[in-house]
Design an enzyme around this catalytic site. Sequence first.
Site, mmCIF file in Angstrom:
data_model
loop_
_atom_site.group_PDB
_atom_site.id
_atom_site.type_symbol
_atom_site.label_atom_id
_atom_site.label_comp_id
_atom_site.label_asym_id
_atom_site.label_seq_id
_atom_site.Cartn_x
_atom_site.Cartn_y
_atom_site.Cartn_z
ATOM 1 N N ASP A 14 -2.218 2.266 -5.966
ATOM 2 C CA ASP A 14 -2.535 3.404 -5.107
ATOM 3 C C ASP A 14 -3.669 4.271 -5.628
ATOM 4 O O ASP A 14 -4.112 5.174 -4.937
ATOM 5 C CB ASP A 14 -1.298 4.291 -4.918
ATOM 6 C CG ASP A 14 -0.934 5.040 -6.196
ATOM 7 O OD1 ASP A 14 -1.154 4.487 -7.295
ATOM 8 O OD2 ASP A 14 -0.420 6.172 -6.091
ATOM 9 N N ASP A 37 0.956 -1.596 -10.160
ATOM 10 C CA ASP A 37 0.705 -0.376 -10.927
ATOM 11 C C ASP A 37 2.053 0.334 -11.088
ATOM 12 O O ASP A 37 3.012 0.007 -10.388
ATOM 13 C CB ASP A 37 -0.290 0.504 -10.164
ATOM 14 C CG ASP A 37 -0.526 1.825 -10.856
ATOM 15 O OD1 ASP A 37 -0.689 1.833 -12.086
ATOM 16 O OD2 ASP A 37 -0.514 2.862 -10.165
ATOM 17 N N ASP A 67 -6.981 1.440 -9.560
ATOM 18 C CA ASP A 67 -6.455 0.168 -9.069
ATOM 19 C C ASP A 67 -7.435 -0.549 -8.135
ATOM 20 O O ASP A 67 -7.224 -1.722 -7.805
ATOM 21 C CB ASP A 67 -5.135 0.394 -8.305
ATOM 22 C CG ASP A 67 -4.058 0.989 -9.185
ATOM 23 O OD1 ASP A 67 -3.921 0.530 -10.332
ATOM 24 O OD2 ASP A 67 -3.372 1.921 -8.738
#
Length: 620
Positions: free
Chosen positions: A514, A321, A518
Amino acid sequence: MTKQLKVSCMIYIAGIAVYAGAVYASIQYTLEDRVKFLWFLASYLIIGFETFRRLEESLMQKRFMTEYTLIVFATIGALGIKQYEEGVFVMALFGLGMLFDAYSTDSTKRTIQELINIRPEYATRLVRGREFKVDPSTLKPGHAIIIKPGERVPADAMITYGISDVDTKALTGEALPQSVGTGDRIYSGYINLSAAVEAMVVGAYEDSAVTRIMKMVEDAQEEKADSENFVGSFSKIYTPAILLCALAVMVCPSMTFSYGNWDTWIYRGLNFLVVACPCGLVLSIPLAFLGGIASAARQGIVVKGRNHLENLAKADTFIFDKTGTLTQGVFQVKEVRPFNMTQEALLGIAAHVEGYSNHPIAQSLLTEYRRQVDKRRVCRMREMPGFGVSAVFDGQRVYVGNKKLMDSQGVLCAEVEQPGTVLYVSIEKRYAGYILIEDAVKEEAKDTLDYLRKKCNGVLVMLTGDTKSSSIPVAQELEMDYAYADLMPEDKLQYVEDFLSIQDSSERLVCVGDGINDAPVLARADVGIAMGAMGSAAAVEAADIILLEDDLPGIIDAIKIARKTLKVVSHNARFALLIKAIVLGLAVTGYFTMGEAILAEVGVMFLALLNSAWVAKYIV
């Protein structure tokens, strides 16, 4: 410790107590064979309770040749030739190995205190002008709700009155809040920031964005293939081979060179079967993984199970990410470009005008200004969602916002084509300059990715919900192989599925993130790594490995620990098999009794414990 593991431990300890009593009574008193047999049989059945349960599960799944099959055959054979102490002791060693294995996984999970907590605790429903707090699951399409500042949107809805900023990071990963107003769609999981809004629920709660994400997490965890442990894979070959060899030892000599000597060779065959039990192997491997997990925990890395270390050591595709993972997740002023004034003056004007706002961009201006703003110099402030802010500063009307705000006020200025967020400033409709704000890349990101690229032959991928303009420059700076932006959680999951589909059996895929958005990909990946300290509870729960310090180099540390652990596992397994082969040869030729073979097993486990303790103290 889970309730099931506690029960298993209590049963095992009770069995050991009964066994100790039987051994003591056998030494101190002359017991009838029947009494002795029943006493040891009771301890055998209690100690072997978990083994019998797992054997039953294996048989129900039509898996017959497992380590549980071998241990039951061998120990029943030992009881059959009146080797009561040795038979029960072998079962006790095997049971101890299973407990170590279960504890190695359970002990890490106990360090994770948070549960998934992304669903709002309540919703405020409007009924004939009155407000009622209700459970979000009771909301139906058409219900009117009100979302106040700081509250999470309880269900997918459409705004019917009011304008506000919403934090969409939970679903999109976008750090910059979005402006919404009447007619705009908002999704469960968003957080309202600036003003109360009224909305109409447009979908059932079970179909909301948050519920869909959690369903994707559950489905992804079910689809993730559980890697078979070494002993389970090995036993498919080892178990039938040992049973055939034991049968050959019993039959072949008695029918050939030692014709008719059935008693001797049946005893040696059963002895061979008992000696062949992989107790040392069963214990040595969990001990090594337990050492690796302990080493990781001492360095701020929580590993939820031994198979995750094994998969991490084989990883060659790494998906990241962006916001909060590769970048800091906070805005910083990158450039101040004034027009007919100094940089300090332009920054001071913007900081004063934005000083009343809690918007992340406003906070970045105040941080960069490094002075206390004098709010007495500012009045008649007005926020314009989707455009910016306006206020009177030192008697002059100032506008701070995007290019659309400048155009709406008739301010002539060129559009700045740079990655990041551009704040244009005008004073009395005269262009005064711009301030460029960006989410800075973490200092350690480049070194971490370089390691993955060079030491792991890693393919580096970025999947983010952020815009292309803010994401692609970050990917280029970090020299990533692939980058995909403007993604929703289901889009990320599809890309992960695509990458998984082109892997072979020796390759593993790692996802690092995080946010709530995700969680599905962390659950679906071969190894999901969550940035634990700042990560959402959903990401922490879905991940297999958690970096408590939010430190990207922790990925490197985890890989080094995983590889070191696998080396120790390999050493322990080879040593156990070598000793096993020697003892088996001596047992067949009659040079080793069952008791001596068990002492050899204990020696193997003791050395494996020392080797594993060394791993536990390993510091990267």
